[in-house]
Design a protein around this motif. Structure first.
Motif, PDB file in Angstrom:
ATOM      1  N   GLN A 142      -4.320   3.013   0.332  1.00 34.34           N
ATOM      2  CA  GLN A 142      -5.058   2.846   1.582  1.00 34.34           C
ATOM      3  C   GLN A 142      -5.505   1.399   1.770  1.00 34.34           C
ATOM      4  OE1 GLN A 142      -5.384   5.142   4.056  1.00 34.34           O
ATOM      5  NE2 GLN A 142      -3.917   6.199   2.721  1.00 34.34           N
ATOM      6  N   LEU A 143      -5.945   0.774   0.691  1.00 37.65           N
ATOM      7  CA  LEU A 143      -6.300  -0.651   0.777  1.00 37.65           C
ATOM      8  C   LEU A 143      -5.080  -1.489   1.127  1.00 37.65           C
ATOM      9  CD1 LEU A 143      -8.734  -1.179  -2.240  1.00 37.65           C
ATOM     10  CD2 LEU A 143      -9.292  -1.113   0.196  1.00 37.65           C
ATOM     11  N   ALA A 144      -3.936  -1.129   0.570  1.00 39.17           N
ATOM     12  CA  ALA A 144      -2.696  -1.860   0.868  1.00 39.17           C
ATOM     13  C   ALA A 144      -2.352  -1.743   2.347  1.00 39.17           C
ATOM     14  CB  ALA A 144      -1.551  -1.341   0.006  1.00 39.17           C
ATOM     15  N   ARG A 145      -2.537  -0.540   2.904  1.00 37.08           N
ATOM     16  CA  ARG A 145      -2.276  -0.362   4.339  1.00 37.08           C
ATOM     17  C   ARG A 145      -3.132  -1.311   5.174  1.00 37.08           C
ATOM     18  NH1 ARG A 145      -5.006   1.676   8.275  1.00 37.08           N
ATOM     19  NH2 ARG A 145      -6.535   2.719   6.960  1.00 37.08           N
ATOM     20  N   ILE A 146      -4.416  -1.372   4.848  1.00 39.76           N
ATOM     21  CA  ILE A 146      -5.327  -2.248   5.595  1.00 39.76           C
ATOM     22  C   ILE A 146      -4.886  -3.703   5.458  1.00 39.76           C
ATOM     23  CG2 ILE A 146      -7.697  -3.104   5.709  1.00 39.76           C
ATOM     24  CD1 ILE A 146      -8.547  -0.261   4.737  1.00 39.76           C
ATOM     25  N   ALA A 147      -4.544  -4.113   4.231  1.00 38.34           N
ATOM     26  CA  ALA A 147      -4.155  -5.507   3.990  1.00 38.34           C
ATOM     27  C   ALA A 147      -2.859  -5.854   4.717  1.00 38.34           C
ATOM     28  CB  ALA A 147      -3.997  -5.749   2.491  1.00 38.34           C
TER      29      ALA A 147
END
Length: 283
Positions: A142-147
């Motif tokens: 999920q953090l990767a998606r945001i980044a």
């Protein structure tokens, strides 16, 4: 360019977090190109370079490894033994030569459900992930998606700024921004040349743009009209060039306001119609 590097650092940091929490894991993030239907390496500094090269631009098809299968099937793919799994048919030898024996890959989906890429976790041994492992990877995905979405937004902004700068610099009309008190904020090369100056710095040296007007009263009336109507359309008047010669121009402009709706200045385009006016006068 620095913003692009920041985007790479952000997604690289995500892989490093997982590797610190799971010491026997090696992580990477790959980005999906929906036009070419391929996956490109984006982050994962712990993977051997030779392996990264072999897995770069890999087809998003089910027999090219866990990440390719995760995109093709649009679901998480867990392979506990790369040596025996058919999903690794076309990249099996590359993984085993790199000492990688297990891999689970999670699709990274965008806010609207599209495929952005994959978050892959490799092991140098065979085995299944624990529930804790999968929960951690889920949070990191999920953090990767945001980044990634933030990085793509920044890339789009840079591209938009680049297109604007190209138009600003190369358009044949003069383009400018100016404050209400006459302080020039920007001028493109066409306007600088039109007024006979060598550079923007030299043009700024005139102080107020009021000095450019043959009749300074014209400027006052134009600003009054801008404030009243919000725009100027084909306003015609005369300006002085650096050498003292006079040109006739037409101006299209719009009023700029601040967040309190107060006028702050205006921006617009200027076209030199001196030759056209002379031709009209001859006939």
């Amino acid at each position: 360019q620095s913003r692009g590097k920041d985007g790479v650092r952000r997604i690289t940091a995500i892989t490093e977090v997982v590797e610190r929490v799971l010491p026997d894991a090696i992580c990477c993030i790959r980005l999906y190109d929906p036009v070419k239907r391929t996956l490109a390496h984006a982050a994962g500094p712990s993977l051997p370079r030779e392996y990264v090269a072999l897995m770069d631009d890999v087809p998003a098809e089910i027999r090219f490894g866990s990440c390719a299968a995760a995109i093709a099937l649009q679901r998480q793919i867990i392979v506990p033994d790369i040596a025996k799994d058919a999903l690794w048919e076309h990249r099996r030898e590359a993984a085993l030569r790199a000492g990688l024996h297990a891999c689970w890959s999670t699709p990274i989906t965008s806010s609207d459900g599209g495929m952005l890429g994959t978050f892959a976790t490799y092991l140098k041994r065979t085995g299944m992930p624990s529930r804790r492992d999968l929960e951690l990877v889920g949070r990191m995905t999920q953090l990767a998606r945001i980044a990634i979405e933030r990085r793509r937004g920044e890339d789009a902004l840079r591209e938009s700024e680049g297109r604007f700068r190209g138009l600003f610099d190369n358009v044949v009309e003069g383009v400018y921004q100016v404050t209400l008190d006459g302080h020039l904020l920007s001028a493109n090369p066409a306007l600088i040349a039109m007024l006979g100056y060598e550079s923007l710095e030299e043009l700024l040296g005139i102080g107020s743009t009021e000095a450019l007007y043959v009749d300074p009263e014209i400027r006052r009336k134009l600003i009054e009209k801008l404030i009243a109507d919000g725009e100027l359309v084909e306003a015609e008047y005369e300006l002085k060039r650096k050498d003292g010669s006079v040109i006739t121009i037409t101006e299209n402009a719009r009023l700029n306001r601040d967040e309190r709706n107060q006028p702050t200045g205006f921006e617009g385009t200027v076209t030199d119609i001196t030759e056209r006016k002379r031709a009209e006068q001859r006939f």
